[in-house]
Design a protein around this motif. Structure first.
Motif, PDB file in Angstrom:
ATOM      1  N   ALA A 762       0.851  -1.200   0.000  1.00  0.00           N
ATOM      2  CA  ALA A 762       0.000   0.000   0.000  1.00  0.00           C
ATOM      3  C   ALA A 762       0.879   1.239   0.000  1.00  0.00           C
ATOM      4  N   VAL A 763       1.789   1.282  -0.979  1.00  0.00           N
ATOM      5  CA  VAL A 763       2.715   2.417  -1.073  1.00  0.00           C
ATOM      6  C   VAL A 763       2.688   2.995  -2.482  1.00  0.00           C
ATOM      7  N   GLY A 764       2.634   4.309  -2.562  1.00  0.00           N
ATOM      8  CA  GLY A 764       2.917   5.027  -3.799  1.00  0.00           C
ATOM      9  C   GLY A 764       2.011   4.768  -4.982  1.00  0.00           C
ATOM     10  N   GLU A 765       0.677   4.615  -4.767  1.00  0.00           N
ATOM     11  CA  GLU A 765      -0.207   4.460  -5.930  1.00  0.00           C
ATOM     12  C   GLU A 765      -0.130   5.705  -6.814  1.00  0.00           C
ATOM     13  N   LYS A 766      -0.284   5.494  -8.104  1.00  0.00           N
ATOM     14  CA  LYS A 766      -0.183   6.623  -9.027  1.00  0.00           C
ATOM     15  C   LYS A 766      -1.123   6.427 -10.207  1.00  0.00           C
ATOM     16  N   VAL A 767      -1.292   7.481 -10.969  1.00  0.00           N
ATOM     17  CA  VAL A 767      -2.120   7.433 -12.175  1.00  0.00           C
ATOM     18  C   VAL A 767      -1.324   6.758 -13.294  1.00  0.00           C
ATOM     19  N   ASP A 768      -1.987   5.902 -14.041  1.00  0.00           N
ATOM     20  CA  ASP A 768      -1.358   5.290 -15.221  1.00  0.00           C
ATOM     21  C   ASP A 768      -1.218   6.380 -16.286  1.00  0.00           C
ATOM     22  N   ASP A 769       0.027   6.700 -16.633  1.00  0.00           N
ATOM     23  CA  ASP A 769       0.239   7.836 -17.534  1.00  0.00           C
ATOM     24  C   ASP A 769       0.054   7.490 -19.009  1.00  0.00           C
ATOM     25  N   ALA A 770      -0.309   6.232 -19.295  1.00  0.00           N
ATOM     26  CA  ALA A 770      -0.420   5.813 -20.704  1.00  0.00           C
ATOM     27  C   ALA A 770      -1.471   6.632 -21.445  1.00  0.00           C
ATOM     28  N   ILE A 777      -0.256  14.575 -23.813  1.00  0.00           N
ATOM     29  CA  ILE A 777      -0.319  15.425 -22.625  1.00  0.00           C
ATOM     30  C   ILE A 777       0.967  15.253 -21.827  1.00  0.00           C
ATOM     31  N   ALA A 778       1.628  16.338 -21.522  1.00  0.00           N
ATOM     32  CA  ALA A 778       2.903  16.305 -20.805  1.00  0.00           C
ATOM     33  C   ALA A 778       2.681  15.958 -19.337  1.00  0.00           C
ATOM     34  N   MET A 779       3.612  15.159 -18.802  1.00  0.00           N
ATOM     35  CA  MET A 779       3.584  14.791 -17.379  1.00  0.00           C
ATOM     36  C   MET A 779       4.900  15.232 -16.751  1.00  0.00           C
ATOM     37  N   ASP A 780       4.872  15.570 -15.460  1.00  0.00           N
ATOM     38  CA  ASP A 780       6.121  15.924 -14.798  1.00  0.00           C
ATOM     39  C   ASP A 780       6.844  14.662 -14.350  1.00  0.00           C
ATOM     40  N   LYS A 781       7.974  14.813 -13.701  1.00  0.00           N
ATOM     41  CA  LYS A 781       8.791  13.655 -13.342  1.00  0.00           C
ATOM     42  C   LYS A 781       8.112  12.750 -12.318  1.00  0.00           C
ATOM     43  N   ARG A 782       7.081  13.277 -11.659  1.00  0.00           N
ATOM     44  CA  ARG A 782       6.324  12.443 -10.715  1.00  0.00           C
ATOM     45  C   ARG A 782       5.141  11.762 -11.379  1.00  0.00           C
ATOM     46  N   GLY A 783       4.988  11.968 -12.692  1.00  0.00           N
ATOM     47  CA  GLY A 783       3.881  11.351 -13.407  1.00  0.00           C
ATOM     48  C   GLY A 783       2.573  12.066 -13.230  1.00  0.00           C
ATOM     49  N   ARG A 784       2.627  13.404 -13.105  1.00  0.00           N
ATOM     50  CA  ARG A 784       1.423  14.196 -12.890  1.00  0.00           C
ATOM     51  C   ARG A 784       1.293  15.272 -13.960  1.00  0.00           C
ATOM     52  N   ALA A 785       0.059  15.591 -14.306  1.00  0.00           N
ATOM     53  CA  ALA A 785      -0.214  16.611 -15.315  1.00  0.00           C
ATOM     54  C   ALA A 785      -0.472  17.962 -14.645  1.00  0.00           C
ATOM     55  N   GLU A 786      -0.317  19.025 -15.393  1.00  0.00           N
ATOM     56  CA  GLU A 786      -0.695  20.351 -14.928  1.00  0.00           C
ATOM     57  C   GLU A 786      -2.212  20.491 -14.988  1.00  0.00           C
ATOM     58  N   PHE A 787      -2.780  21.418 -14.180  1.00  0.00           N
ATOM     59  CA  PHE A 787      -4.220  21.652 -14.245  1.00  0.00           C
ATOM     60  C   PHE A 787      -4.638  22.016 -15.662  1.00  0.00           C
ATOM     61  N   LYS A 788      -3.971  23.018 -16.227  1.00  0.00           N
ATOM     62  CA  LYS A 788      -4.220  23.377 -17.614  1.00  0.00           C
ATOM     63  C   LYS A 788      -3.116  22.718 -18.428  1.00  0.00           C
ATOM     64  N   GLY A 803      -1.487  13.454  -7.762  1.00  0.00           N
ATOM     65  CA  GLY A 803      -1.159  12.162  -7.192  1.00  0.00           C
ATOM     66  C   GLY A 803      -2.350  11.761  -6.332  1.00  0.00           C
ATOM     67  N   PRO A 804      -2.239  10.667  -5.544  1.00  0.00           N
ATOM     68  CA  PRO A 804      -3.396  10.248  -4.745  1.00  0.00           C
ATOM     69  C   PRO A 804      -3.964  11.404  -3.939  1.00  0.00           C
TER      70      PRO A 804
END
Length: 983
Positions: A762-770, A777-788, A803-804
């Motif tokens: 139960a550690v570090g769940e994330k969004v599937d960036d596929a 859509i660009a993702m940052d190094k943590r696998g997250r998108a900008e709001f816009k 993230g979660p």
């Protein structure tokens, strides 16, 4: 600003008190007086109508402090300690701020900061004022209260001219100028009471409490007490330090109650008075008192010296009091009661408050004095409830301490819910914003909510039984009342002012009550708006809470919206992963029904088309609201299952053999998994975490539920491998505090193991960036998108951006997306019935653990009346000023402030009212010396000297000036309606 207070002349003090009472109905900002009954207790040859009052400390330093205490029910006053070092010399030794009373209390000040002559005058003024107040306001018998002196810290100083003059004056003030002045002023102000005024005794105090510094030798303590008994003829109490219990006992008691973080070593325990010396000494002093027909006893206890470790105060050592001192002081009381067979009188001060004062009094231990409780919101007003509580009990003269009762209380104290420390440290109760100069009242619960939910308003509507209206207020900003009413992280409750009283208003629970009772009417009133055909068309990808909220907000505006969800039902992780025992499908469906009523085009079992295809279909705005379904990586060998997929499988009927289960992680999902494992037949369920419970990110509530369900905890370990029915872990040790505010961890060479057949990661769940990368859509190094997002017309929110994320954070993102689509933020509509009356609010001030029928009876409606800074100021230096238009502003009075900093602790903003609020200055020196950037000094005529926004200028209040309108009205109101503040 100078930390030196300026005592108020007696005529001015009485003018302030009487004018405020006549015009505002209050006394130094306090709204409810306590009227004593007919009961009395004898002590020191005098009588007291209630057996409690303020302890020697910040609340007994000035005359107005004493008046405020008397007004609210105190009848035994332990005056602040005087010693040979005083005034500016002593003030220079005190670091500022000097009080932190957020939970247990710490301070680094001890004696009066006035000169001893000034302290004497303050006590005489307080004495005469209370006598007069009792008579003219009908608050009780003018002879129904007692002043108890406190002196320290060595016999040489006490016998010196300064303290000897003080003692003699307190014993008989008749020949002193200040007493004569007070009597003359009273006769001038109350000519009709002249006969009564002549009866005011100049014998202000015939008793004393001996305060000694840590390390004071026992023979010096005995010499001081013997001198006061034999030479001065004073009834005498001697303060005892908790160090008399011994280091091991103190450490064990505090550690066992969760105060293991309080740092102290054994040097004070070794240097202070020892039990073997204390017992025979107190027997001798009791005999001496008996031979002089005087009363003798112990004051339990003095404050407890501890180390400054987390920057609590700007000193190396500080003194602990309040809730954490309670178990130590009751332990001391029990030991002395047993040793002296109950015959030795005990005066109590050590974490006494509303929750325990009746228990202490029932042991026949009194008088009882307090310092910490009146430093918290509610302030002096807390005394009124304490007085009411004790008034229901039997009053009888002291015949001995009930030994078995105090021994039982001593043991009960160690498990008392109001004194045991919470599993986790206090959450940050401050908002991030700075306090406004004007119009600062705010509900911190609302400020702590990501969507700014109008919490006091819907709670007030629930209190009035207007559940439909309450649910409509909720839904203005929160379209998922059933989901959030059940599983919201409710950080609003962390900010709730009632945490400083007893515990938070149950905000989330009240939301669910509104949802359940108001749902049918709300659905009747919810009408699908007329569709807007202007080319705007919205696609929401992901049917979890974030996507549901976005769809609702957009549809409410009449803009067509399609919600794509690849599962068969909406709800996302809330429906498909979170266990049914936490939230059922029926609750989620009720939130879904609102979307349907608004006409959202819901397409379940549907994978959303590509962004280019959606645009080709005419969608102008696309919101990526996909959840964090991708498992984090726990890189160990063995039978390891990802928590999200495992929980989802269980809800789908997949139930593998579990055996012994270890859940690795410390968040809410880990708590769910550990609890679910037990429900699905695991032989054991152990939560494995690299830090301690204290530093787990899970909500306290979820942690406590896991403990209650029987989940085991293996702390300070890092998993290495699961093999042969065992989970091997490296033992960790806590290091320094890291950037996250948690203790860092240091690996050791020690290996530990527990039985384990299945590991749940139960550690570090994330969004599937596929889905993002496939659409450019660009993702940052943590696998997250900008709001816009970088793709025009595409936005992201919830897990996809953060993230979660919590449900309510996802709703906040949905709000911003809807505003981007609509072109403006939605304007919330609040019905008039949602506003709590000021009268109701003031009736709750200072009332702890009320017999409330609903949470609305507990809510303090801080959005209407906050005044925490007014409540908690011992010296009454923060004043509520009501403007002609009904608004209330906070004025800081410079001369009444000693920069103790207490108001800074309880202001909901990240601010210090004693520095940041508009300040009234009385002298040019004070004005020029102060670092306060905003304030004014009255000059001759109608002119004032103003400092505002860094500029200093004169303003003519009768002519054209450069004052902003609201500031001008504020100053005029102070000068015209609150003239008693001006001197």
């Amino acid at each position: 600003m100078s930390e030196l207070m300026m005592p108020i002349p007696f005529r001015e003090l009485m003018g302030h008190m009487t004018s405020e009472y006549q015009t505002q109905g209050t006394c130094f900002g306090i709204h409810r007086p306590f009227v004593a009954g007919v009961k009395k207790l004898p002590i020191f040859g005098e009588t007291i109508e209630t057996p409690f009052g303020p302890a020697a400390g910040p609340n007994t330093q000035l005359a107005q402090n004493i008046i405020a205490s008397y007004f609210t029910g105190a009848r035994f006053f332990e005056l602040k300690t005087v010693q040979k070092m005083d005034g500016a010399d002593l003030a220079a030794c005190i670091n500022r701020p000097c009080i932190v009373a957020e939970d247990e209390c710490y301070n680094c000040e001890w004696s009066t900061e006035l000169y001893v002559t000034q302290a004497f005058e303050e006590y005489v003024k307080g004495w005469c004022a209370c006598k007069m107040m009792a008579k003219v306001y009908g608050l009780g018998d003018p002879n129904g209260f007692v002043f108890n002196m406190s002196v320290g810290y060595d016999l040489e100083g006490i016998k010196g001219e300064k303290i000897d003059t003080f003692l003699n004056g307190m014993i008989d003030a008749s020949e002193t100028p200040i007493f004569q002045e007070c009597i003359a002023v009273l006769k001038d102000m109350f000519p009709q009471e002249s006969a009564f005024i002549d009866t005011i005794t100049p014998k202000v105090s015939g008793s004393v409490t001996v305060s000694t510094l840590h390390g004071c030798p026992p023979d010096e303590i005995e010499r001081i007490a013997s001198y006061l008994l034999s030479e001065k003829g004073l009834h005498t109490f001697v303060k005892c330090n908790p160090t008399i219990l011994g280091y091991e006992t103190a450490r064990s008691v505090l550690d066992g109650m969760g105060y293991d973080y309080i740092a102290f070593d054994d040097h004070h325990f070794n240097e202070d008075l020892q039990w073997c010396d204390a017992v025979p000494m107190f027997h001798r002093l009791q005999a001496l008192a008996d031979s002089n027909a005087l009363e003798f006893g112990l004051k339990l206890s003095n404050t407890f010296p501890v180390d400054v470790k987390a920057g609590e105060l700007p000193s190396e050592e500080m003194y602990m009091a309040g809730k954490s001192l309670y178990p130590l002081t009751t332990t001391m009381a029990a030991r002395f009661a047993r040793e002296f067979e109950g015959k030795l009188r005990l005066s109590y001060a050590g974490g006494a408050d509303f929750f325990n004062i009746d228990k202490i009094f029932a042991c026949n231990i009194w008088p009882i004095t307090m310092a910490t409780t009146e430093l918290k919101p509610g302030g002096y007003q807390r005394f009124s409830q304490i007085g009411d509580k004790l008034d229901t009990m039997e009053f009888k003269p002291f015949t001995g301490v009930h030994v078995t009762a105090i021994e039982a209380l001593c043991l009960a104290a160690r498990t008392d819910e109001y004194h045991v420390k919470d599993i986790k440290p206090l959450s940050n109760r401050k908002l991030t914003s700075k306090v406004p100069l004007l119009d600062c009242y705010t509900a911190p619960c609302k400020g702590g909510c990501p969507i700014g939910q109008d919490i006091p308003e819907y709670i007030e509507l629930c209190r009035k039984g207007l559940y439909v209206e309450a649910l409509e207020v909720i839904a203005e900003k929160n379209p998922l009342p059933f989901i959030t009413g059940t599983i919201c992280a409710h950080h609003c409750m962390d900010k709730c002012t009632r945490n400083f009283y007893d515990n938070s208003v149950q905000i989330r629970e009240t939301k669910l009550v509104a949802a359940e009772r108001g749902f049918d009417g709300y659905m009747v009133n919810l009408v699908q708006p007329k569709s807007i055909s202007d080319g705007r068309k919205v696609a929401v990808i992901g049917g979890g809470p974030t996507g549901m909220a976005a769809s609702y907000f957009v549809a409410r505006a009449g803009i067509p919206v399609t919600l794509f969800e690849q599962e068969a039902t909406l709800g996302g992780i809330v429906r498909h992963v979170i266990p049914d025992f936490r939230i059922g499908a029926e609750a989620i469906e009720k939130d879904v029904s609102a979307l349907k009523k608004l006409g959202v085009d819901i397409r379940t079992n549907t994978v959303a088309p590509a962004i280019t295809d959606l645009k080709a279909q005419g969608y102008s705005h696309i919101f990526m609201a996909v959840g964090a379904w991708k498992a984090g990586k726990l890189d160990i060998a063995g039978n390891v299952l990802p928590v999200i997929q495992w929980l989802k499988g269980l809800k789908q009927g997949i139930n593998p053999e579990l055996g012994h289960v270890a859940v690795v992680g410390g968040g809410n999902t880990a708590m769910d998994a550990a609890r679910v494992a037990l429900r699905f037949g695991a032989k054991s369920s152990t939560l494995v975490y690299r830090r301690t419970k204290k530093y787990m990110p899970a909500d306290v509530e979820e942690l406590e539920l896991a403990i209650a369900d029987g989940v085991q905890f293996l702390e300070l370990v890092s998993p290495v491998a699961q093999e042969n029915g065992q989970l091997l872990c490296k033992k960790m040790a806590l290091g320094e505090v890291d950037a996250s505010g948690r203790r860092s961890v240091v690996e050791t060479d020690e290996i530990v193991s527990i039985p384990c057949d299945t590991v749940i990661s139960a550690v570090g769940e994330k969004v599937d960036d596929a889905v993002f990368t496939a659409n450019g859509i660009a993702m940052d190094k943590r696998g997250r998108a900008e709001f816009k997002c970088n793709v025009d017309g595409v936005y992201a929110g919830g897990d996809a951006m953060r993230g979660p994320a919590t449900v309510v954070e996802g709703i906040a993102d949905a709000t911003w997306f809807a505003a981007a689509v609509i072109g403006s933020m939605y304007e919330t509509k609040i019905p008039a019935a949602a506003v709590t009356s000021k009268e109701d609010i003031f009736s709750k001030k200072g009332v702890l653990a009320s017999s409330a029928k609903c949470e609305g009876d507990r809510c303090l409606a801080c959005n209407v009346v906050c005044q925490n800074c007014v409540d908690v100021c011992p010296n009454r230096a923060n004043v509520a000023i009501e403007l002609p238009d009904g608004r209330t502003q906070i004025l800081h009075v410079d001369r009444m402030c000693n920069e103790c900093g207490n108001c800074a602790i309880f202001c909901p903003y990240a601010s210090s009212p004693y520095r940041d609020k508009f300040t009234l200055f009385m002298t040019m020196d004070g004005f020029e010396e102060s670092t306060n950037n905003q304030g004014f000094l009255p000059l001759d005529g109608n002119k004032v000297l103003v400092r505002l926004d860094g500029k200093v200028f004169e303003a003519d209040l009768r002519g054209n000036n450069d004052l902003p309108k609201d500031i001008e009205v504020f100053i005029l109101t102070v000068m015209n309606r609150y003239g008693y503040l001006l001197g």
